[in-house]
Design a protein around this motif. Structure first.
Motif, PDB file in Angstrom:
ATOM      1  N   MET A   5       0.849  -1.192   0.000  1.00  0.00           N
ATOM      2  CA  MET A   5       0.000   0.000   0.000  1.00  0.00           C
ATOM      3  C   MET A   5       0.882   1.238   0.000  1.00  0.00           C
ATOM      4  SD  MET A   5      -2.666   1.232   2.940  1.00  0.00           S
ATOM      5  CE  MET A   5      -3.611   2.742   2.761  1.00  0.00           C
ATOM      6  N   PRO A   6       0.600   2.198  -0.902  1.00  0.00           N
ATOM      7  CA  PRO A   6       1.388   3.425  -0.876  1.00  0.00           C
ATOM      8  C   PRO A   6       1.214   4.128   0.456  1.00  0.00           C
ATOM      9  CG  PRO A   6       0.058   3.245  -2.874  1.00  0.00           C
ATOM     10  CD  PRO A   6      -0.402   2.171  -1.956  1.00  0.00           C
ATOM     11  N   TYR A   7       2.306   4.654   0.985  1.00  0.00           N
ATOM     12  CA  TYR A   7       2.233   5.351   2.253  1.00  0.00           C
ATOM     13  C   TYR A   7       1.487   6.673   2.093  1.00  0.00           C
ATOM     14  CZ  TYR A   7       5.768   2.153   4.096  1.00  0.00           C
ATOM     15  OH  TYR A   7       6.442   1.039   4.510  1.00  0.00           O
ATOM     16  N   SER A   8       0.757   7.072   3.135  1.00  0.00           N
ATOM     17  CA  SER A   8       0.135   8.389   3.137  1.00  0.00           C
ATOM     18  C   SER A   8       1.232   9.448   3.197  1.00  0.00           C
ATOM     19  CB  SER A   8      -0.799   8.526   4.342  1.00  0.00           C
ATOM     20  OG  SER A   8      -1.861   7.595   4.262  1.00  0.00           O
ATOM     21  N   ALA A   9       0.944  10.603   2.603  1.00  0.00           N
ATOM     22  CA  ALA A   9       1.917  11.689   2.564  1.00  0.00           C
ATOM     23  C   ALA A   9       1.437  12.855   3.407  1.00  0.00           C
ATOM     24  CB  ALA A   9       2.139  12.138   1.120  1.00  0.00           C
ATOM     25  N   VAL A  10       2.350  13.399   4.200  1.00  0.00           N
ATOM     26  CA  VAL A  10       2.064  14.565   5.044  1.00  0.00           C
ATOM     27  C   VAL A  10       3.106  15.631   4.719  1.00  0.00           C
ATOM     28  CG1 VAL A  10       1.836  15.451   7.388  1.00  0.00           C
ATOM     29  CG2 VAL A  10       1.136  13.103   6.874  1.00  0.00           C
ATOM     30  N   ALA A  11       2.656  16.839   4.367  1.00  0.00           N
ATOM     31  CA  ALA A  11       3.573  17.908   3.980  1.00  0.00           C
ATOM     32  C   ALA A  11       3.550  19.033   5.001  1.00  0.00           C
ATOM     33  CB  ALA A  11       3.202  18.456   2.604  1.00  0.00           C
ATOM     34  N   LEU A  12       4.732  19.511   5.365  1.00  0.00           N
ATOM     35  CA  LEU A  12       4.853  20.679   6.232  1.00  0.00           C
ATOM     36  C   LEU A  12       4.940  21.927   5.368  1.00  0.00           C
ATOM     37  CD1 LEU A  12       7.560  19.475   8.803  1.00  0.00           C
ATOM     38  CD2 LEU A  12       5.073  19.284   8.990  1.00  0.00           C
ATOM     39  N   VAL A  13       4.090  22.904   5.635  1.00  0.00           N
ATOM     40  CA  VAL A  13       4.175  24.192   4.950  1.00  0.00           C
ATOM     41  C   VAL A  13       4.197  25.286   6.006  1.00  0.00           C
ATOM     42  CG1 VAL A  13       2.881  23.300   2.962  1.00  0.00           C
ATOM     43  CG2 VAL A  13       1.677  24.562   4.748  1.00  0.00           C
ATOM     44  N   THR A  57       8.255  31.524   6.008  1.00  0.00           N
ATOM     45  CA  THR A  57       9.682  31.319   6.221  1.00  0.00           C
ATOM     46  C   THR A  57      10.064  31.572   7.678  1.00  0.00           C
ATOM     47  OG1 THR A  57      11.877  31.888   5.403  1.00  0.00           O
ATOM     48  CG2 THR A  57      10.319  33.693   5.596  1.00  0.00           C
ATOM     49  N   ASN A  58      10.914  30.709   8.207  1.00  0.00           N
ATOM     50  CA  ASN A  58      11.404  30.774   9.588  1.00  0.00           C
ATOM     51  C   ASN A  58      10.336  30.440  10.641  1.00  0.00           C
ATOM     52  OD1 ASN A  58      13.859  31.666   8.503  1.00  0.00           O
ATOM     53  ND2 ASN A  58      13.237  33.810   8.679  1.00  0.00           N
ATOM     54  N   ALA A  59       9.255  29.775  10.213  1.00  0.00           N
ATOM     55  CA  ALA A  59       8.230  29.378  11.182  1.00  0.00           C
ATOM     56  C   ALA A  59       8.668  28.179  12.006  1.00  0.00           C
ATOM     57  CB  ALA A  59       6.915  29.056  10.465  1.00  0.00           C
ATOM     58  N   GLY A  60       9.746  27.493  11.543  1.00  0.00           N
ATOM     59  CA  GLY A  60      10.253  26.351  12.297  1.00  0.00           C
ATOM     60  C   GLY A  60       9.910  25.010  11.681  1.00  0.00           C
ATOM     61  N   LYS A  61       9.626  25.001  10.368  1.00  0.00           N
ATOM     62  CA  LYS A  61       9.263  23.738   9.715  1.00  0.00           C
ATOM     63  C   LYS A  61      10.385  22.709   9.774  1.00  0.00           C
ATOM     64  CE  LYS A  61       8.316  25.678   5.767  1.00  0.00           C
ATOM     65  NZ  LYS A  61       9.502  24.941   5.379  1.00  0.00           N
ATOM     66  N   SER A  62      11.594  23.149   9.420  1.00  0.00           N
ATOM     67  CA  SER A  62      12.715  22.199   9.401  1.00  0.00           C
ATOM     68  C   SER A  62      13.058  21.706  10.801  1.00  0.00           C
ATOM     69  CB  SER A  62      13.941  22.840   8.748  1.00  0.00           C
ATOM     70  OG  SER A  62      13.703  23.088   7.378  1.00  0.00           O
ATOM     71  N   THR A  63      12.917  22.587  11.794  1.00  0.00           N
ATOM     72  CA  THR A  63      13.152  22.171  13.179  1.00  0.00           C
ATOM     73  C   THR A  63      12.124  21.121  13.589  1.00  0.00           C
ATOM     74  OG1 THR A  63      14.035  24.354  13.714  1.00  0.00           O
ATOM     75  CG2 THR A  63      13.402  22.964  15.563  1.00  0.00           C
ATOM     76  N   LEU A  64      10.875  21.333  13.206  1.00  0.00           N
ATOM     77  CA  LEU A  64       9.823  20.360  13.518  1.00  0.00           C
ATOM     78  C   LEU A  64      10.066  19.060  12.757  1.00  0.00           C
ATOM     79  CD1 LEU A  64       7.168  19.672  14.911  1.00  0.00           C
ATOM     80  CD2 LEU A  64       5.956  20.698  12.969  1.00  0.00           C
ATOM     81  N   PHE A  65      10.451  19.160  11.491  1.00  0.00           N
ATOM     82  CA  PHE A  65      10.772  17.980  10.691  1.00  0.00           C
ATOM     83  C   PHE A  65      11.865  17.161  11.371  1.00  0.00           C
ATOM     84  CE2 PHE A  65      13.161  15.796   7.366  1.00  0.00           C
ATOM     85  CZ  PHE A  65      12.169  15.226   6.593  1.00  0.00           C
ATOM     86  N   ASN A  66      12.911  17.855  11.818  1.00  0.00           N
ATOM     87  CA  ASN A  66      14.012  17.166  12.498  1.00  0.00           C
ATOM     88  C   ASN A  66      13.557  16.496  13.782  1.00  0.00           C
ATOM     89  OD1 ASN A  66      15.737  18.065  10.508  1.00  0.00           O
ATOM     90  ND2 ASN A  66      16.564  19.756  11.704  1.00  0.00           N
ATOM     91  N   LYS A  67      12.723  17.205  14.538  1.00  0.00           N
ATOM     92  CA  LYS A  67      12.263  16.662  15.827  1.00  0.00           C
ATOM     93  C   LYS A  67      11.412  15.416  15.619  1.00  0.00           C
ATOM     94  CE  LYS A  67      12.704  18.159  19.385  1.00  0.00           C
ATOM     95  NZ  LYS A  67      13.644  17.848  20.499  1.00  0.00           N
ATOM     96  N   VAL A 125       4.051   7.025   7.567  1.00  0.00           N
ATOM     97  CA  VAL A 125       3.732   8.037   6.565  1.00  0.00           C
ATOM     98  C   VAL A 125       5.030   8.628   6.032  1.00  0.00           C
ATOM     99  CG1 VAL A 125       1.538   8.609   7.654  1.00  0.00           C
ATOM    100  CG2 VAL A 125       3.579   9.911   8.261  1.00  0.00           C
ATOM    101  N   ILE A 126       4.945   9.312   4.911  1.00  0.00           N
ATOM    102  CA  ILE A 126       6.073  10.043   4.358  1.00  0.00           C
ATOM    103  C   ILE A 126       5.873  11.513   4.696  1.00  0.00           C
ATOM    104  CG2 ILE A 126       7.355  10.692   2.309  1.00  0.00           C
ATOM    105  CD1 ILE A 126       7.609   7.749   3.088  1.00  0.00           C
ATOM    106  N   LEU A 127       6.795  12.068   5.481  1.00  0.00           N
ATOM    107  CA  LEU A 127       6.726  13.472   5.871  1.00  0.00           C
ATOM    108  C   LEU A 127       7.682  14.269   5.003  1.00  0.00           C
ATOM    109  CD1 LEU A 127       5.547  15.472   8.031  1.00  0.00           C
ATOM    110  CD2 LEU A 127       7.665  15.093   9.313  1.00  0.00           C
ATOM    111  N   SER A 128       7.205  15.386   4.446  1.00  0.00           N
ATOM    112  CA  SER A 128       8.059  16.217   3.601  1.00  0.00           C
ATOM    113  C   SER A 128       8.144  17.634   4.154  1.00  0.00           C
ATOM    114  CB  SER A 128       7.539  16.244   2.156  1.00  0.00           C
ATOM    115  OG  SER A 128       6.241  16.804   2.095  1.00  0.00           O
ATOM    116  N   ASP A 129       9.338  18.187   4.084  1.00  0.00           N
ATOM    117  CA  ASP A 129       9.595  19.567   4.484  1.00  0.00           C
ATOM    118  C   ASP A 129       9.717  20.386   3.206  1.00  0.00           C
ATOM    119  OD1 ASP A 129      10.286  21.854   5.838  1.00  0.00           O
ATOM    120  OD2 ASP A 129      12.375  21.282   6.139  1.00  0.00           O
ATOM    121  N   THR A 130       8.949  21.471   3.090  1.00  0.00           N
ATOM    122  CA  THR A 130       8.898  22.221   1.839  1.00  0.00           C
ATOM    123  C   THR A 130       9.410  23.645   2.021  1.00  0.00           C
ATOM    124  OG1 THR A 130       6.626  22.938   2.282  1.00  0.00           O
ATOM    125  CG2 THR A 130       6.910  20.896   1.041  1.00  0.00           C
TER     126      THR A 130
END
Length: 234
Positions: free
Chosen positions: A1-9, A12-22, A53-58
């Motif tokens: 089964m294809p994994y569900s996808a979750v995208a962070l939007v 800028t500087n809201a902390g997406k990459s920090t949340l992705f890392n955490k 799930v597959i989490l993506s940082d955008t």
């Protein structure tokens, strides 16, 4: 089964990459710089139910993003368009947090994602560690009254991150059921069908039978039952 996808939007500087890392324990560069994340970074993320799930940082959005720039970033933002869920990361400590929210929603609108698509969007109110007790209390109260799913959290300290994962898990699992199925070892085609159309969360192989716990949408569960009856009748 294809994994569900979750995208962070988010702005800028809201902390997406920090949340992705955490959340993923990854090491994506988290810097205070415009468009620091130009290409989506994707990682597998295991949710409390065992679902992966597959989490993506955008790319981070900015105010009045020109249409030609939106077009240039379309390849980058494809992860947003195709995502099953969108987590809008907001800097709750920023004085212009509401304005930034509107700017992000405007860009999402340009991408064809309407503001009314609330079932697909979760707001993550980040940086609550920078708020005093009174402001934090107001934020939590507003979150409870919001028309969309809102989770106050701190990507830096991890506070609220388990709650965000639980909300994502719940939303993706709506309408699905965990079904227990027993197959004969010879039923390889049925086993392959379950892996393709459902999410096998537990499997026990014995000499005479294969015991499975499979998460299936109602329509897929009905299709499998019909399939098995047809195979038996044939």
């Amino acid at each position: 089964m294809p994994y569900s996808a979750v995208a962070l939007v988010g702005y800028t500087n809201a902390g997406k990459s920090t949340l992705f890392n955490k959340l993923t324990k990854a090491r994506v560069a988290a810097v205070d710089k415009l468009f620091a994340t130009l290409d989506p970074t994707m990682r597998g993320l295991k949710l409390p139910s065992g679902r992966t799930v597959i989490l993506s940082d955008t790319v981070g959005f900015i105010s009045d993003l020109p249409h030609e720039l939106v077009n240039a970033f379309h390849a980058t933002l494809e992860e947003v368009l195709e995502a099953d869920l969108i987590v809008h990361v907001r800097d709750a400590s920023h004085s212009d947090s509401e304005v930034q929210r509107d700017d992000v929603q405007a860009v999402l609108h340009d991408l064809g994602i309407e503001n009314g698509d609330t079932g697909r969007v979760i707001e993550a109110l980040n940086k609550i560690d920078l708020l005093g007790p009174a402001d934090r209390g107001v934020l939590v109260a507003r979150a409870r009254r919001a028309n969309v799913l809102v989770v106050p959290l701190s990507a830096k300290t991890g506070e609220g991150c388990p709650e965000l994962l639980a909300v994502i898990d719940r939303r993706l699992g709506e309408g699905e059921a965990l079904v227990e199925i027993e197959l004969k070892p010879s039923e390889g085609a049925a086993l392959a069908w379950l892996y393709s159309h459902g999410e096998v969360v537990e499997r026990t192989d014995k000499e005479t039978a294969i015991h499975l716990k499979v998460r299936l949408a109602p329509a897929e569960a009905a299709r499998f039952t019909h399939r098995q009856r047809t195979q038996t009748a044939g």
